[in-house]
Design a protein around this motif. Sequence first.
Motif, PDB file in Angstrom:
ATOM      1  N   ALA A 325     -16.853   8.266 -19.361  1.00  0.00           N
ATOM      2  CA  ALA A 325     -15.963   9.423 -19.555  1.00  0.00           C
ATOM      3  C   ALA A 325     -14.943   9.315 -18.281  1.00  0.00           C
ATOM      4  O   ALA A 325     -15.702   9.471 -16.968  1.00  0.00           O
ATOM      5  N   GLU A 326     -13.730   9.907 -18.749  1.00  0.00           N
ATOM      6  CA  GLU A 326     -12.878   9.637 -17.533  1.00  0.00           C
ATOM      7  C   GLU A 326     -12.503  11.343 -17.417  1.00  0.00           C
ATOM      8  O   GLU A 326     -12.554  11.834 -18.422  1.00  0.00           O
ATOM      9  N   TYR A 327     -12.502  11.515 -16.168  1.00  0.00           N
ATOM     10  CA  TYR A 327     -11.852  13.153 -16.243  1.00  0.00           C
ATOM     11  C   TYR A 327     -10.090  13.142 -15.344  1.00  0.00           C
ATOM     12  O   TYR A 327     -10.091  12.538 -14.366  1.00  0.00           O
ATOM     13  N   CYS A 328      -9.825  14.379 -15.759  1.00  0.00           N
ATOM     14  CA  CYS A 328      -8.276  14.451 -14.936  1.00  0.00           C
ATOM     15  C   CYS A 328      -8.327  15.482 -14.163  1.00  0.00           C
ATOM     16  O   CYS A 328      -9.286  16.652 -14.147  1.00  0.00           O
ATOM     17  N   LEU A 329      -7.833  15.578 -12.520  1.00  0.00           N
ATOM     18  CA  LEU A 329      -7.485  16.608 -12.249  1.00  0.00           C
ATOM     19  C   LEU A 329      -6.456  16.253 -12.181  1.00  0.00           C
ATOM     20  O   LEU A 329      -4.984  16.298 -12.427  1.00  0.00           O
ATOM     21  N   ILE A 330      -6.139  18.540 -12.758  1.00  0.00           N
ATOM     22  CA  ILE A 330      -5.075  18.520 -12.530  1.00  0.00           C
ATOM     23  C   ILE A 330      -4.272  19.750 -12.077  1.00  0.00           C
ATOM     24  O   ILE A 330      -5.194  20.480 -11.507  1.00  0.00           O
ATOM     25  N   GLN A 331      -3.629  19.969 -12.319  1.00  0.00           N
ATOM     26  CA  GLN A 331      -2.649  21.234 -11.250  1.00  0.00           C
ATOM     27  C   GLN A 331      -1.658  21.393 -12.165  1.00  0.00           C
ATOM     28  O   GLN A 331      -0.985  21.548 -12.982  1.00  0.00           O
ATOM     29  N   ILE A 332      -1.987  23.284 -12.039  1.00  0.00           N
ATOM     30  CA  ILE A 332      -1.019  23.580 -12.423  1.00  0.00           C
ATOM     31  C   ILE A 332      -0.786  25.232 -11.503  1.00  0.00           C
ATOM     32  O   ILE A 332      -1.680  25.719 -10.712  1.00  0.00           O
ATOM     33  N   ALA A 333       0.646  25.419 -11.163  1.00  0.00           N
ATOM     34  CA  ALA A 333       1.228  25.722  -9.659  1.00  0.00           C
ATOM     35  C   ALA A 333       0.315  25.219  -9.156  1.00  0.00           C
ATOM     36  O   ALA A 333       0.783  24.169  -8.745  1.00  0.00           O
ATOM     37  N   GLY A 355      -1.618  25.982 -20.570  1.00  0.00           N
ATOM     38  CA  GLY A 355      -0.386  25.900 -20.343  1.00  0.00           C
ATOM     39  C   GLY A 355       0.490  24.235 -20.079  1.00  0.00           C
ATOM     40  O   GLY A 355       0.614  22.994 -19.853  1.00  0.00           O
ATOM     41  N   ASP A 356       1.804  24.693 -18.827  1.00  0.00           N
ATOM     42  CA  ASP A 356       2.288  24.106 -18.274  1.00  0.00           C
ATOM     43  C   ASP A 356       0.942  23.163 -17.309  1.00  0.00           C
ATOM     44  O   ASP A 356       0.925  23.763 -15.902  1.00  0.00           O
TER      45      ASP A 356
END
Length: 992
Positions: A325-333, A355-356
């Motif tokens: 599967a694909e995974y995301c590296l996300i940034q919050i602040a 949230g954002d």
Amino acid sequence: MALCPSTSTESVNINTTQAWHVFQHHFHFDPSANLIKMLTALIHRPLFQWKDVRHTLITPAIRALSHQKPPKYSSTVLLPRTNFPARLEGAKRLAQDQSIVNSTAFQSLYARQWTDWPPENTFILHDGPPYANGTLHMGHVVNKVLKDITNRWQLTKGRRVHYRPGWDCHGLPIELKAKRKTGTPDRPSPLEIRNEARKFAQDTVEAQQSQFQSWGILGDWDHPYLTMDPDYVEREMRLCHRLIQNGLMFQRYMPVYWSPSSQTALAESELEYNPNHKSISAYIKFPLCSESCRQLSIDSGSLLIWTTTPWSIVANRAVCVKSDAEYCLIQIADEFLIVGQAALANNPDLKTCLGDHQVIKVVSGQSLTHLKYSHPIKSVQGSEVEFPVLSANHVTMTAGTGLVHTAPAHGPDDYLVGLEHGLDLSCPVDENGCYIRDIGPELRELSVLGDGNTKIVDLLQASGHLLSHGDFFHSYPCDWRTKQPVILRASKQWFIDTTSLKSSSLSALKFVDIQPASWVQGFQGVLEKRPYWCVSRQRVWGVPIPVFYHKESQEVLSNDEIIQRCCELNRSEGTDFWWKMSAKDILMGTGVNGDDYEKGGDILDVWFDSGITWSTLPEVPADLYLEGLDQFSGWFYSSLVTGMALQKQCPYKNIFVHGFTVDEQGRKMSKSTGNVVDPSDLITGTKKKSPYGVDTVRLWVAAHASQSSSIEIGDSIMDLTKQTMNKIRNSCKFILGNTSRLTSREQLSSYEDLRPVDRLALLQLAVYWEHVSIHFEQMKFNLVCLRLDHYLANDLSSFYFHITKDRLYCDEEASLRRRSAQTVLFHILETLKASFAPIAPILAQEIENAHPVLRPSFGSRIVPENTWKDEKLESSFRFLFDLKSKLTKELGDSNLKNCDVLAVTKTPHRLPEDMDAQDLAEFLQVPKVSICDQLNYGSMNAKGDDIMVENEMLTLRASHTEGCFCPRCRLKTAMRDNELCQRCESVIRSLQ
Ligand SMILES: [Zn+2]
């Protein structure tokens, strides 16, 4: 209004009330009518003649009032005579039930059929053992009565029956009760507990047995099987030993359902699901180690997981991902998190809590397996310990974050991952469901389902690793006895290898007939889903798992000599030997050095106890297992698995399941709703409600329990059932009254000597028997009840009983015509009784007692003779019924008695060979019939007010009768008013 009859020698004034009474008395007119209505009705009848007014109203009124009463013939009329009561209410009902249930005929039936009847083709219904705890409820009534109806039907067919009732005597609820009863409830010894438990179970068995017997349940009550009996315990130890020897039962450290409230492992069959259990849902950040961050080109970041058991974070040893599967590296602040790409799309809850955010990059699951993280709670595992990210097949993207917190001690999938990757499998939770002492001061001894869980949330919050949390309501397993939630906890337990038995069990199931068939798939599902069956329990009221452990290596010791020794001790010392004796004493003479070993501390699951009840049967497989529908995951399952493991065969050929009782609003019975119906209150009555008696309750079971998953019970259903019971009773009373003068079967007429309509009644009886037989065979007892009701109402009450009354009451006692009707009534009673005897055996016995010539209901092969099914007769009567209904439609039912009928026969359909004018008059219920052939008569036309009906068999012409009222038989068959008709004249002469 006054009537002044001028024809009378005395002039008498009578008022309408007096006239009405006289009228009513003589002619049984409708009491709701009044005189004017009566007169109007008379005048408007077809075929009305003024002499009717004189016959039916004026003459009797004058006679009554002028004391010119007709001679009394009532003593010469053979009215039904029997002491059989029309109703039995209150105390009389109870006394009758008791006296019949305790009678020799009833009590000795099981033993007699078992010893005297041919053993070939014995029917075996194997009793699922009820739990020897507490009082009986309506579910027990449904279960035992359905079994009894089935058994008694087999007896009716002449088949020998094996039914040995049993009880499930071990288990936790009894153990807990016993513990409280011991002198030292805080720390009772196993022997003290076992002693009290045995007494409690024994008392309960006796109380339940006497109640079952009072419901008329037939069985080998002198030899029930009890799972606590020494011979049963021996049998169970031997079978358990065999399973260990053949490798189908093994010991393993594994997460199992654990009940902190009972402090024991539980099998899946012991779980109940609370659909609205409140858990804590938490999104938790697992901090990545610095090297892993470097690989992702970030300074710091976390793996985001979701759990509804924050307490299990303590035992976390890995995070699992889906490698493809694909995974995301996300940034919050300024924070970086890793989540599954599809999970982010699928799960709105996850989106809300993030949230954002910005997706920095997408990476493969496979690439994540190189990462390491540290535990989010430092006090549990120092930050220096690194844990792996692993690939696993059970990870999905449908719920959570696509990254799965893995605690091998608290989940079966987690455990398998742990085994595969050599993770630490140890469990930080003890038997009470509390964190162990080693875990650190903040958490030690806190309950994981209580304070421990909230403490974890606090610690995660404090360390900044809790992204969000909240209440989460979902279906959650609870201990079926304590109703408290359970946890998954790893411990050393014994298991039966159900996985290796799965395919053979499923194949064997193909040969089992399951009723209703809609349950087949569900049962297959149970077999397919369960990977193993945990059979060890850490309690004392049960059968010991007869194994020893080496004191140092903990290696299991079990062999044939040891099991032999255990069985001998079980016989000589009783079932307490395991707790009474030391390991050394038990092992004496087995060639083993007892000093090196300790006894096992586990007993067998009660489902194992009851699973092997088939081993008590004279022959396996049994014909039938009949229990509630919850037993697919219980007894049906445990019996099949043990049967396959030990016998390589399924222990039953057929399964029949019934539902559960609900109130008349369809609500489940519960103490809190206050709608629980106590079987004793129904059967023996209360201060407010008179008893329904045993048979009425059994009839309720038959009518309602074999076709639906909800079985309604309440006052209105029971009152209706009682009315049906009274209908059966009254029909039997009518026959008993009319056949009581028969003192031997020799007096019965042969079939050839019967009148055509009597042969028709036998044909209807044969058809009725054929139908109920099919319904009984298919266990559709509700259809038996419907067919019985239909037969009583249509074939008997409104037809046969109705038309034969004149013959039975007014013909000469020993006349052939009367004897013919009596013979048929006798056959009807015998067969009718046999047809309801499986359902209402007390009434059947009461009838047998009332008429000694009747054959017993069970085993006398009451199969209507083939000759009774005369198809030619049936087809002739079809034409006659058609004509009768046409005639009734034209004239009205009550007017038939004022008509003479001329019957002109046609071809090709003929009257039954020996049917004479008298037979036809009786069938049509008219005073007189003349029969002639069309050839001789020519064509026929209606004359005047005559009514004419016809079909392919006959033309009937009804004209107002010339006959006069006969004071004895009350038919218009006399030549002159108030004179006897020819038949009555001859009867009276014969009496003089
Ligand atoms: Zn008469």
